[in-house]
Design a protein around this motif. Structure first.
Motif, short mmCIF file in Angstrom:
data_model
loop_
_atom_site.label_atom_id
_atom_site.label_comp_id
_atom_site.label_asym_id
_atom_site.label_seq_id
_atom_site.Cartn_x
_atom_site.Cartn_y
_atom_site.Cartn_z
N GLY A 1 -3.80 -3.44 5.49
CA GLY A 1 -4.51 -4.07 4.80
C GLY A 1 -4.56 -5.87 5.26
O GLY A 1 -2.90 -6.56 4.93
N SER B 1 -2.88 3.27 -5.29
CA SER B 1 -2.22 3.07 -3.57
C SER B 1 -2.48 1.63 -3.62
O SER B 1 -1.30 1.67 -2.37
N LEU B 2 -1.75 1.30 -4.08
CA LEU B 2 -2.73 0.13 -4.29
C LEU B 2 -1.58 -1.43 -5.34
O LEU B 2 -2.35 -1.44 -6.23
N GLY C 1 0.83 -1.47 0.35
CA GLY C 1 -0.04 -0.19 0.03
C GLY C 1 0.88 1.01 -0.06
O GLY C 1 2.18 1.84 0.50
N PRO D 1 -5.09 3.90 1.87
CA PRO D 1 -5.13 2.14 2.61
C PRO D 1 -4.33 2.92 3.81
O PRO D 1 -2.84 3.21 4.04
N ILE E 1 -8.97 -4.59 3.70
CA ILE E 1 -8.20 -2.39 3.34
C ILE E 1 -9.04 -1.62 4.31
O ILE E 1 -10.23 -1.54 3.93
N GLN F 1 -9.28 -0.45 -8.43
CA GLN F 1 -8.89 -0.01 -6.51
C GLN F 1 -9.75 1.25 -6.27
O GLN F 1 -9.93 2.22 -7.44
N TYR G 1 -9.48 2.01 5.04
CA TYR G 1 -8.91 3.60 4.23
C TYR G 1 -9.49 4.63 5.04
O TYR G 1 -10.17 4.71 4.99
#
Length: 772
Positions: free
Chosen positions: A272, A246-247, A238, A269, A283, A263, A285
């Motif tokens: 995870g 972001s992932l 992340g 994030p 995840i 995503q 956020y």
């Protein structure tokens, strides 16, 4: 801050200064914490060992790393010995990992700040004996255990298929790093290009909020096939980036990486977590990096085989005004998920539980008839009773704040823990929640016993009176009436008035029940008085709302207060009610101290000048005595039972006067660049030890002397760190021979009964009766 302690009446060093003296060999001292029992600071990360029951660690932002003692829910500090005496660098822990194949191995990323507040680059520490000893891999960049975003993670992870492989997600644009030798060395992963883009306040000139947050977590997918060399092939990373992606994932053990399709891009994030049985990644956020920000967020479930995201965000029946931080999965019951709000400031945090992979959720509390609330829990703070009157009784946020870490013991579905900005909460009956009844309440307890991470601003011990007064950051301060109570969590902290941080405390030497303390937040009156040794307090009516912080001194009879405020300048009040008036004869920011037996005398120090007032602080004049070679005075300590006896700590060492500063004698030149100085009851009859932080034969350490500073003994030893000597607070006991206190910036108050020669330490030399 100023520590006002004792001086040494015997074994004086007279005219001409002292000759350099050889330092005695360091005795083996046993240092232990003065017990608060409730942590007192932010716990951003907890990791349970996935294979061995009872093995778990908690990381703190400024107080180091702790290991769980499962028999009684207590914790043992495992990083005290590695605290650098030139700083408290290794008490900042930004990431934590265990080796899934070896329950003895634990890893941590050490470092406090990525800006110039911490001059040292970060390290990855590794221990093969559950934190008893450590080895380090140096990094070519800094690590931020007390930086924004410190609750994200974990940024450090061990490959469960090949424990020689570790990954670390760095801050500051430094990307992803990998070790292939069990953490002995790390190299940058050039194939991973994402570095994160988010900085909370890009224009912040301090560098605290302008540094980009970088990578947020590394998670191995144990359901993926092994790659060449036995490494896990699929890894998720992340990043703090809501602009591009972001992932990220690799399917070939890190050779190549790609942003995961579909995503959410609005948030960052924080956690995870892999549910191997479901082949899913959960995840949490938030739209901020935490721990203080975040006004929106979500929770998602990523189905790994289908490559699909599902929004499983819990609902509160209205627009949420918080992000999500804490996220826990029950390894015993796949599909059971617990998540928490990151920052819900009113009326409380939200914690949700799902037993169907996030399809439906139940809440730990909900509104009944406003402002009444239905609760699925009850609270127990027996391990830290002060949390009750100090916080729970005066605040709606009973569940805490800044919840970034939340874990369910992988070996026990009932055992859970979560960290807050105040303490560590948890319990052993989590599955009571599933009864879905407001009458069937689970118990949430304060479970931080052994975690001591307060920033101590001042300490004092009153001869014949209160044994220890400790002014602290974040949790106000505490009074320990006798030495017998030092191992018991206090029943209350300082309140009425209650200030988050108390900057200083002092007492009347000839009337020891009278105590003064100062707060650190301008905007309300920040000075309070006690007439019962610090048990109860009352706001000083003469204080205004502008002065705060700094150093405070109370006259020997308790009638006069001199306050070197910051902001506010040097101020004076008399009689307990009089409005404070400016003292123009002392420079702003000067050190102030009171003579502990002569109520007309106060001392001051600024730069290379020492000042004396003989009219109860109305005016100050430069003293006649010369402190030869001293250009900077750091601390002043007056003898608690002898008038005119005063010690001054300077860049040239410690100086001593027995005549109100008319003349000074230097102590041994074996101790230089001294910081705080204090005195406490010695072992010999009517003797007093002198203690000082300084540079001696053993380096920058804590030293003690039983002969008036002719010789200095290293009383710290190699196994105890106090962090930087420049911020250490110091007090010798006024009641117990050889007992000394060290207040730290992150590990609370330490104590030890030291031997400097003579009879056995620990015997009482003064009565418990406070002086009239």
């Amino acid at each position: 801050m100023k520590n006002l302690f004792a001086s040494l009446p015997a074994l004086l060093l007279l005219a001409g200064g002292a000759q350099a003296a050889a330092e005695k060999a360091a005795p083996q001292q046993k240092w232990e914490s003065v017990k608060l029992g409730g942590g007192g600071g932010f716990v951003p990360g907890i990791v349970f060992h996935p294979k061995t029951a009872g093995v778990a660690y908690a990381r703190t932002d400024i107080g180091g790393l702790y290991r769980l003692n499962p028999a009684d829910d207590s914790w043992t500090a495992v990083t005290d010995a590695i605290a650098d005496n030139a700083g408290w660098h290794n008490w900042g822990v930004d990431a934590l990992a265990v080796d899934p194949t070896d329950d003895g191995k634990v890893f941590a990323a050490f470092g406090l700040y990525t800006n110039d507040w911490d001059p040292t680059n970060g390290q990855i520490g590794r221990s093969a004996d559950r934190g008893e000893t450590w080895e380090f891999a140096d990094l070519p960049f800094k690590v931020g255990g007390n930086m924004p975003g410190r609750g994200m993670g974990e940024r450090l992870a061990v490959d469960p298929a090949n424990p020689k492989i570790l990954y670390f997600g760095a801050r500051s644009g430094n990307g992803l790093w990998k070790s292939t030798d069990g953490g002995a060395t790390f190299a940058k992963v050039d194939s991973f290009k994402a570095v994160g883009t988010y900085a909370p306040v890009p224009g912040d000139t301090t560098g605290l909020n302008s540094d980009i947050q970088g990578l947020t977590f590394v998670t191995f997918d144990t359901t993926s096939p092994k790659a060449d060399g036995g490494a896990t092939s699929r890894i998720f990373v992340g990043t703090a980036d809501n602009k591009t992606a972001s992932l990220y994932v690799t399917e070939d053990a890190g050779a190549t990486w790609a942003a995961i399709k579909g995503q959410p891009k609005k948030f960052f994030p924080h956690k995870g977590k892999l549910s191997a049985a479901e082949k899913a990644l959960y995840i949490s956020y938030a739209d901020g990096s935490g721990p203080y920000d975040g006004t929106d967020g979500a929770v998602y479930r990523y189905d790994i085989e289908r490559g699909a995201f599902t929004d499983i965000t819990p609902s509160i029946g209205e627009k949420i005004a918080f992000g999500f931080g804490g996220l826990a999965l029950d390894a015993q019951k796949p599909g059971t998920v617990v998540v928490s709000s990151l920052n819900s400031w009113y009326p409380d945090q939200h914690i949700f539980r799902s037993t169907d992979s996030g399809k439906t959720w139940s809440r730990l509390w909900e509104w009944a008839n406003y402002p009444e609330m239905n609760l699925r829990y009850k609270q127990n703070v027996d391990k830290a009773p002060w949390i009750g009157p100090g916080f729970l009784d005066n605040d709606t946020k009973h569940l805490g704040w800044m919840i970034e870490c939340l874990e369910i013991d992988p070996h026990d579905s009932d055992h859970w823990l979560y960290g807050t900005g105040l303490t560590l909460y948890g319990g052993h009956d989590l599955t009571k929640w599933d009864a879905n009844s407001w009458d069937e309440k689970l118990t949430i307890s304060a479970l931080a016993d052994g975690i001591e991470e307060t920033s101590v601003q001042d300490v004092a011990s009153i001869p014949g009176g209160t044994e220890l007064l400790a002014a602290t950051g974040d949790v106000s301060g505490f009074t320990f009436k006798s030495a017998e109570t030092l191992g018991e969590a206090p029943k209350k902290n300082w309140y009425d008035p209650h200030w988050t941080t108390n900057a200083g405390v002092d007492f009347a030497g000839a009337a020891g029940k009278n105590v003064v303390r100062i707060g650190n937040s301008a905007g309300s009156k920040q000075l309070a008085l006690s007439s019962d040794g610090g048990d109860t307090w009352a706001e000083h009516p003469g204080a205004d709302t502008k002065a705060a912080g700094g150093i405070v001194a109370m006259s020997a009879d308790g009638e006069t207060i001199v306050w070197s405020a910051s902001p506010g300048g040097v101020l004076r009040s008399q009689g307990g009610k009089e409005a404070f008036k400016a003292v123009f004869s002392l420079p702003e920011g000067a050190i102030v101290a009171s003579d502990k037996q002569n109520a007309t005398v106060f001392y001051g120090a600024s730069g290379g000048k020492f000042y004396v007032s003989t009219d109860a602080g109305v005016t100050f004049k430069v003293a006649a005595g010369e402190l030869k070679g001293a250009k900077n005075m750091v601390d002043v300590a007056a003898h608690p039972v002898k008038a005119g006896d005063v010690w001054v700590s300077t860049d040239a060492g410690v100086f001593h006067s027995t005549n109100y500063g008319a003349t000074f004698a230097a102590t041994s030149t074996a101790l230089k660049n001294t910081q705080q100085v204090a005195l406490g009851v010695g072992s010999a009859k009517d003797s007093w030890n002198v203690y000082a932080f300084g540079e001696g034969a053993a380096g920058a350490r804590l030293y003690g002397s039983a002969d008036g500073g002719k010789t200095w003994v290293d009383i710290q030893g190699d196994k105890q760190g106090f962090g930087t000597t420049s911020t250490g607070k110091l007090a010798g006991s006024g009641n117990v021979a050889g007992l000394v206190y060290v207040g730290t910036n992150g590990r609370g108050v330490f104590r030890a009964t030291v031997s400097l020669g003579g009879e056995k330490p620990g015997a009482r030399r003064l009565s418990r009766r406070a002086r009239a």
